[in-house]
Design an enzyme around this catalytic site. Structure first.
Site, PDB file in Angstrom:
ATOM      1  N   ASN A  31       1.520  -3.167   2.484  1.00 52.07           N
ATOM      2  CA  ASN A  31       0.885  -4.294   1.793  1.00 52.07           C
ATOM      3  C   ASN A  31       0.673  -5.481   2.716  1.00 52.07           C
ATOM      4  O   ASN A  31      -0.184  -6.309   2.482  1.00 52.07           O
ATOM      5  CB  ASN A  31       1.733  -4.746   0.603  1.00 52.07           C
ATOM      6  CG  ASN A  31       1.810  -3.668  -0.465  1.00 52.07           C
ATOM      7  OD1 ASN A  31       0.789  -3.158  -0.906  1.00 52.07           O
ATOM      8  ND2 ASN A  31       3.010  -3.301  -0.836  1.00 52.07           N
ATOM      9  N   ASN A  79       9.040   4.644  -9.418  1.00 54.40           N
ATOM     10  CA  ASN A  79       7.861   5.493  -9.280  1.00 54.40           C
ATOM     11  C   ASN A  79       7.261   5.311  -7.891  1.00 54.40           C
ATOM     12  O   ASN A  79       6.996   4.185  -7.476  1.00 54.40           O
ATOM     13  CB  ASN A  79       6.846   5.066 -10.356  1.00 54.40           C
ATOM     14  CG  ASN A  79       5.523   5.779 -10.213  1.00 54.40           C
ATOM     15  OD1 ASN A  79       5.461   6.914  -9.779  1.00 54.40           O
ATOM     16  ND2 ASN A  79       4.451   5.093 -10.606  1.00 54.40           N
ATOM     17  N   ARG A 123      -2.894  -9.178   0.665  1.00 51.14           N
ATOM     18  CA  ARG A 123      -1.727  -9.651   1.424  1.00 51.14           C
ATOM     19  C   ARG A 123      -1.789  -9.284   2.913  1.00 51.14           C
ATOM     20  O   ARG A 123      -0.980  -9.749   3.702  1.00 51.14           O
ATOM     21  CB  ARG A 123      -0.435  -9.094   0.802  1.00 51.14           C
ATOM     22  CG  ARG A 123      -0.039  -9.848  -0.457  1.00 51.14           C
ATOM     23  CD  ARG A 123       1.136  -9.208  -1.142  1.00 51.14           C
ATOM     24  NE  ARG A 123       0.761  -7.954  -1.786  1.00 51.14           N
ATOM     25  CZ  ARG A 123       1.628  -7.032  -2.219  1.00 51.14           C
ATOM     26  NH1 ARG A 123       2.927  -7.226  -2.040  1.00 51.14           N
ATOM     27  NH2 ARG A 123       1.213  -5.934  -2.806  1.00 51.14           N
ATOM     28  N   TYR A 163      -1.924   7.954  -2.292  1.00 52.93           N
ATOM     29  CA  TYR A 163      -2.345   6.569  -2.071  1.00 52.93           C
ATOM     30  C   TYR A 163      -2.786   6.382  -0.625  1.00 52.93           C
ATOM     31  O   TYR A 163      -2.074   6.795   0.299  1.00 52.93           O
ATOM     32  CB  TYR A 163      -1.188   5.621  -2.424  1.00 52.93           C
ATOM     33  CG  TYR A 163      -0.887   5.715  -3.899  1.00 52.93           C
ATOM     34  CD1 TYR A 163      -1.471   4.830  -4.796  1.00 52.93           C
ATOM     35  CD2 TYR A 163      -0.120   6.757  -4.403  1.00 52.93           C
ATOM     36  CE1 TYR A 163      -1.271   4.960  -6.152  1.00 52.93           C
ATOM     37  CE2 TYR A 163       0.086   6.908  -5.764  1.00 52.93           C
ATOM     38  CZ  TYR A 163      -0.496   6.003  -6.637  1.00 52.93           C
ATOM     39  OH  TYR A 163      -0.304   6.155  -7.973  1.00 52.93           O
ATOM     40  N   GLN A 165     -15.182   2.864  -7.171  1.00 52.23           N
ATOM     41  CA  GLN A 165     -14.678   2.096  -8.309  1.00 52.23           C
ATOM     42  C   GLN A 165     -15.103   0.650  -8.051  1.00 52.23           C
ATOM     43  O   GLN A 165     -14.488  -0.043  -7.247  1.00 52.23           O
ATOM     44  CB  GLN A 165     -13.143   2.219  -8.363  1.00 52.23           C
ATOM     45  CG  GLN A 165     -12.517   1.565  -9.574  1.00 52.23           C
ATOM     46  CD  GLN A 165     -11.012   1.387  -9.425  1.00 52.23           C
ATOM     47  OE1 GLN A 165     -10.471   1.309  -8.323  1.00 52.23           O
ATOM     48  NE2 GLN A 165     -10.316   1.300 -10.544  1.00 52.23           N
ATOM     49  N   TYR A 208     -12.353   0.050  46.232  1.00 50.86           N
ATOM     50  CA  TYR A 208     -13.135   0.503  45.089  1.00 50.86           C
ATOM     51  C   TYR A 208     -13.954   1.706  45.524  1.00 50.86           C
ATOM     52  O   TYR A 208     -14.770   1.610  46.448  1.00 50.86           O
ATOM     53  CB  TYR A 208     -14.080  -0.600  44.559  1.00 50.86           C
ATOM     54  CG  TYR A 208     -15.041  -0.021  43.539  1.00 50.86           C
ATOM     55  CD1 TYR A 208     -14.550   0.575  42.379  1.00 50.86           C
ATOM     56  CD2 TYR A 208     -16.415  -0.015  43.759  1.00 50.86           C
ATOM     57  CE1 TYR A 208     -15.412   1.168  41.457  1.00 50.86           C
ATOM     58  CE2 TYR A 208     -17.282   0.564  42.832  1.00 50.86           C
ATOM     59  CZ  TYR A 208     -16.770   1.153  41.691  1.00 50.86           C
ATOM     60  OH  TYR A 208     -17.618   1.742  40.785  1.00 50.86           O
TER      61      TYR A 208
END
Ligand code: UD1
Ligand code: CA
Length: 453
Positions: free
Chosen positions: A225, A167, A15, A100, A73, A364
């Site tokens: 997300n 949760n 997403r 997380y 994983q 400069y």
């Protein structure tokens, strides 16, 4: 406590609509995962395991050299399966804190409070009550108010969907419990995944108590997300940081228009006007005033110095009582001594400007050393580059450079020298000499103006 961390970050983050792995998206210029790792490291864990999957190589490269054990994983079969990847290398007597990689703002104190609830035969779960709980796993309690299980939104019946306690995903569990429960997880649910949340019901069956903790603030457990949620958390982070600075005495004119993307250390009486961006490590002395729309990266600015609006500074050091801007650009390696002045449309690079010297307009100045009380006229250019190599310009104390001068480096002017306006200086000048290097002026009598044909 024998604390070991497992941080989950294998998900793709589809997403986000971005090729970058989600946990590498930045908040305040720092990857989300780095926020989690930095906060978690304050808990002094024995090991920190990060589970990666999508973009694993890129994530590991980004956090290279840190004390992290990586677990890959390769297929994302669920949060339970993800934790299982890290578990084999964690000792049985460990307490495992699960975090997380896309929940960046959790605070150390909330985590410590959760860990304090874990006892010999219990686990601790962080929950939160939300007016709109949709999308989250719901906490199902029995008549005595004890947590029974977690039901994911997609598996919940209409009554369970009414539950507001959800949760957060953050939990602290004994490793020997995880080692007995994780292999027994089943994927016969709505998403066909191995849910970590199913261990709660297993804990109940095994007589393990479930303690519940709540974070100090709701935003601590908000995840990212979408880019919209990322911006939302960025503003919360910036507001919190600005408030901390203000309470330590830094006057920030509008917290909604302030961005710190690194670290700011400031003395007493400093003021920061709107739309400033501060990056890397910036140190301010006392009474430093920063005007609107300035960008500062890795700079040190000493007391009573003012930056007027619209300045961009990088890897520069400024002394006391200097005035810079408006519209000045100080590039890396600029060092300004006390009481110097750098005005509008002036660019400096690898340059030392001695005490009381001024470069007030349109110049400069690069690869240059200026002594004290040097005055650089408008439109002065150091020609420091021949297309291949860079060369130095040295102007000693009290040198006066007339406007529109080119200093073709390498070149040096001795103490007190004066350079006439419009000169192209190619040769060294001794102390107190006047150098003029321009076409001589001719005034022609009887000049006829051109006529229209
Ligand atoms: C999860 C919880 C839910 C909770 C919510 C809080 C489960 C089953 N559900 O749901 O109860 O309310 O978080 O935000 O745990 N991940 C992996 N590998 C995987 C799957 C996920 O590393 O195989 C990582 C993801 O990258 C992400 C985190 O685990 O960082 C959570 O996964 P996600 O799929 O977003 O879980 P939710 O459905 O939000
Ligand atoms: Ca999620």
């Amino acid at each position: 406590m024998n604390l070991h961390l497992v941080i989950l970050g294998a998900g793709k983050g589809s997403r986000m609509k971005s090729a970058l792995p989600k946990v590498l998206h930045t908040l305040a210029h720092k990857p989300l995962l780095q926020h989690v790792v930095d906060t978690a490291s304050q808990l002094k864990p024995v090991t920190t395991h990060v589970v990666v999957g999508h973009g694993a190589e890129q994530v590991m490269a980004q956090l290279e050299g840190q004390d992290i054990s990586w677990a890959v994983q390769s297929e994302q079969l669920g949060t339970g399966h993800a934790v299982a990847q890290a578990i084999p290398s964690i000792p049985d007597d460990a307490t495992v804190l699960i975090l997380y990689g896309d929940v960046p703002l959790t605070e150390r104190t909330s985590l410590e409070a959760l860990l304090a609830k874990v006892e010999a035969n219990s686990l601790a779960l962080m929950t939160i009550n939300l007016p709109d709980p949709s999308g989250y796993g719901r906490i199902v309690r029995n008549a005595r108010g004890e947590v029974q299980r977690i039901v994911e939104e997609k598996d919940a019946d209409p009554v369970q969907k009414q539950i507001n306690e959800v949760n957060t995903g953050i939990m602290a569990v004994h490793a020997h419990h995880l080692k007995s429960w994780l292999p027994r997880l089943q994927s016969n649910n709505a998403q066909g995944e191995y849910y970590l949340t199913d261990i709660i019901a297993m804990a109940m069956d095994d007589g393990v108590t479930i303690a519940v903790g709540q974070p100090n603030h709701d935003w601590e457990v908000e995840g990212v997300n979408t880019l919209v949620q990322l911006e939302h958390l960025e503003r919360i982070y910036q507001r919190n940081t600005a408030h901390k600075l203000m309470l330590s005495g830094v006057k920030i004119l509008d917290v909604a228009r302030f961005d710190l993307r690194g670290e700011l250390q400031a003395g007493a009486g400093c003021e920061i006007d709107i739309n400033c961006i501060i990056e890397g490590r910036v140190v301010l002395g006392d009474n430093v005033k920063i005007g609107a729309n300035c960008v500062l990266k890795d700079c040190t600015i000493d007391s009573d110095t003012q930056l007027l609006p619209h300045c961009v500074l990088e890897q520069s050091e400024i002394g006391k009582q200097a005035i810079v801007g408006p519209y000045a650009r100080l590039r890396p390696g600029t060092r300004l001594a006390d009481k110097t002045k750098i005005g509008n449309f002036v660019e400096t690079k690898k340059t030392y400007v001695g005490e009381g010297s001024k470069i007030n307009h349109l110049s400069y100045v690069g690869d240059t050393t200026l002594g004290a009380r040097v005055n650089i006229g408008a439109g002065t250019i150091t020609c420091n580059y021949d297309g291949v190599n860079k060369y130095q310009t040295v102007l000693e104390d009290d040198v006066f450079v007339g406007s529109n001068t080119s200093l073709v480096a390498p070149v040096r002017a001795g103490e007190g020298a004066t350079i006439g306006a419009g000169s192209v200086i190619t040769k060294d000048i001794d102390a107190n000499q006047l150098a003029v290097a321009r076409g001589k002026q001719r005034n022609i009598d009887g000049w006829e103006k051109p006529k229209k044909v």
